[in-house]
Structures are given as C-alpha cells and as structure tokens.
Design a protein around this motif. Structure first.
Motif, PDB file in Angstrom:
ATOM      1  N   LEU A   8       0.824  -1.244   0.029  1.00  0.00           N
ATOM      2  CA  LEU A   8      -0.166   0.198   0.145  1.00  0.00           C
ATOM      3  C   LEU A   8       0.877   1.265  -0.055  1.00  0.00           C
ATOM      4  CD1 LEU A   8      -2.880   1.240   0.203  1.00  0.00           C
ATOM      5  CD2 LEU A   8      -2.580   1.431   2.602  1.00  0.00           C
ATOM      6  N   ASP A   9       1.302   1.858  -1.181  1.00  0.00           N
ATOM      7  CA  ASP A   9       2.009   2.896  -1.315  1.00  0.00           C
ATOM      8  C   ASP A   9       1.454   4.271  -1.899  1.00  0.00           C
ATOM      9  OD1 ASP A   9       4.176   4.645  -1.294  1.00  0.00           O
ATOM     10  OD2 ASP A   9       5.500   3.576  -2.800  1.00  0.00           O
ATOM     11  N   ILE A  10       1.181   5.040  -1.277  1.00  0.00           N
ATOM     12  CA  ILE A  10       0.307   6.378  -1.961  1.00  0.00           C
ATOM     13  C   ILE A  10       0.910   7.022  -2.979  1.00  0.00           C
ATOM     14  CG2 ILE A  10       1.000   7.887   0.053  1.00  0.00           C
ATOM     15  CD1 ILE A  10      -2.805   7.193  -1.415  1.00  0.00           C
ATOM     16  N   ARG A  11       2.288   6.953  -2.799  1.00  0.00           N
ATOM     17  CA  ARG A  11       2.834   7.682  -3.928  1.00  0.00           C
ATOM     18  C   ARG A  11       2.561   7.354  -5.412  1.00  0.00           C
ATOM     19  NH1 ARG A  11       8.459   6.783  -0.924  1.00  0.00           N
ATOM     20  NH2 ARG A  11       7.539   4.694  -0.655  1.00  0.00           N
ATOM     21  N   ALA A  12       2.174   6.127  -5.731  1.00  0.00           N
ATOM     22  CA  ALA A  12       1.982   5.804  -7.183  1.00  0.00           C
ATOM     23  C   ALA A  12       0.744   6.591  -7.579  1.00  0.00           C
ATOM     24  CB  ALA A  12       1.885   4.363  -7.345  1.00  0.00           C
ATOM     25  N   PRO A  13      -0.379   6.392  -6.921  1.00  0.00           N
ATOM     26  CA  PRO A  13      -1.474   7.032  -7.524  1.00  0.00           C
ATOM     27  C   PRO A  13      -1.351   8.668  -7.453  1.00  0.00           C
ATOM     28  CG  PRO A  13      -2.232   5.846  -5.449  1.00  0.00           C
ATOM     29  CD  PRO A  13      -0.813   5.687  -5.910  1.00  0.00           C
ATOM     30  N   ILE A  14      -0.598   9.225  -6.292  1.00  0.00           N
ATOM     31  CA  ILE A  14      -0.615  10.720  -6.248  1.00  0.00           C
ATOM     32  C   ILE A  14       0.428  10.995  -7.359  1.00  0.00           C
ATOM     33  CG2 ILE A  14       0.619  12.337  -4.917  1.00  0.00           C
ATOM     34  CD1 ILE A  14      -0.505  11.129  -2.541  1.00  0.00           C
ATOM     35  N   GLY A  15       1.362  10.395  -7.691  1.00  0.00           N
ATOM     36  CA  GLY A  15       2.151  10.598  -8.766  1.00  0.00           C
ATOM     37  C   GLY A  15       1.812  10.765 -10.048  1.00  0.00           C
ATOM     38  N   GLY A  16       0.762   9.596 -10.262  1.00  0.00           N
ATOM     39  CA  GLY A  16      -0.123   9.443 -11.515  1.00  0.00           C
ATOM     40  C   GLY A  16      -1.074  10.615 -11.857  1.00  0.00           C
ATOM     41  N   LEU A  17      -1.801  11.111 -10.606  1.00  0.00           N
ATOM     42  CA  LEU A  17      -2.745  12.241 -10.702  1.00  0.00           C
ATOM     43  C   LEU A  17      -1.992  13.436 -10.937  1.00  0.00           C
ATOM     44  CD1 LEU A  17      -5.690  13.093 -10.274  1.00  0.00           C
ATOM     45  CD2 LEU A  17      -4.917  13.464  -7.796  1.00  0.00           C
ATOM     46  N   PHE A  18      -0.919  13.860 -10.507  1.00  0.00           N
ATOM     47  CA  PHE A  18      -0.346  15.038 -10.491  1.00  0.00           C
ATOM     48  C   PHE A  18       0.512  15.051 -11.884  1.00  0.00           C
ATOM     49  CE2 PHE A  18      -0.721  16.234  -6.166  1.00  0.00           C
ATOM     50  CZ  PHE A  18      -0.688  17.227  -6.078  1.00  0.00           C
TER      51      PHE A  18
END
Length: 72
Positions: free
Chosen positions: A7-17
């Motif tokens: 569970l790493d929140i960096r991947a979806p945040i990176g994709g969104l940004f």
C-alpha cells in the motif's frame, strides 16, 4: 488485512499529478497568457505550474517504483 505491505500512496498521487500537470501545461501552451494579445510580458502561470506538477508527479512515481523494487 493487518499487513500494510504493497500500500504505497506515492503511485496514485504521482499519476494524478502527472496527468493534471500535463493537462495544465497543455492548456498553458494552447491558450497562452490572457494578456498576450495586449503585448504585456506576463508570465504564463498555467504553463509553469503545469510543469511543476509534472515534475512532482514524476518524482513520486520514481520514488514509488524504487520502493517497490527494494527487497525487504
């Protein structure tokens, strides 16, 4: 469900940004600054902040990829 592994929140945040940054920078390139027709040398805020968002998104994606490839 007690394990937080994977569970790493960096991947979806990176994709969104990255996605939103590309859209904002594209808008800044196509439309330009609002006062460009009047000849005033105004900074294209949409273009610059779009590029900042793309850089931040790519950084988050790289950090998420690095964390996933690290053994542990």
């Amino acid at each position: 469900m007690s394990s937080m592994e994977g569970l790493d929140i960096r991947a979806p945040i990176g994709g969104l940004f990255t996605l939103l940054g590309v859209m904002l920078a594209g808008y800044g390139l196509v439309v330009g600054s609002p006062n460009a027709a009047s000849g005033s040398p105004e900074t294209n805020v949409n273009l610059w902040w779009g590029l900042v968002m793309v850089l931040f998104g790519v950084l988050m994606l790289v950090l998420a990829r690095r964390a996933m490839s690290r053994p542990g």
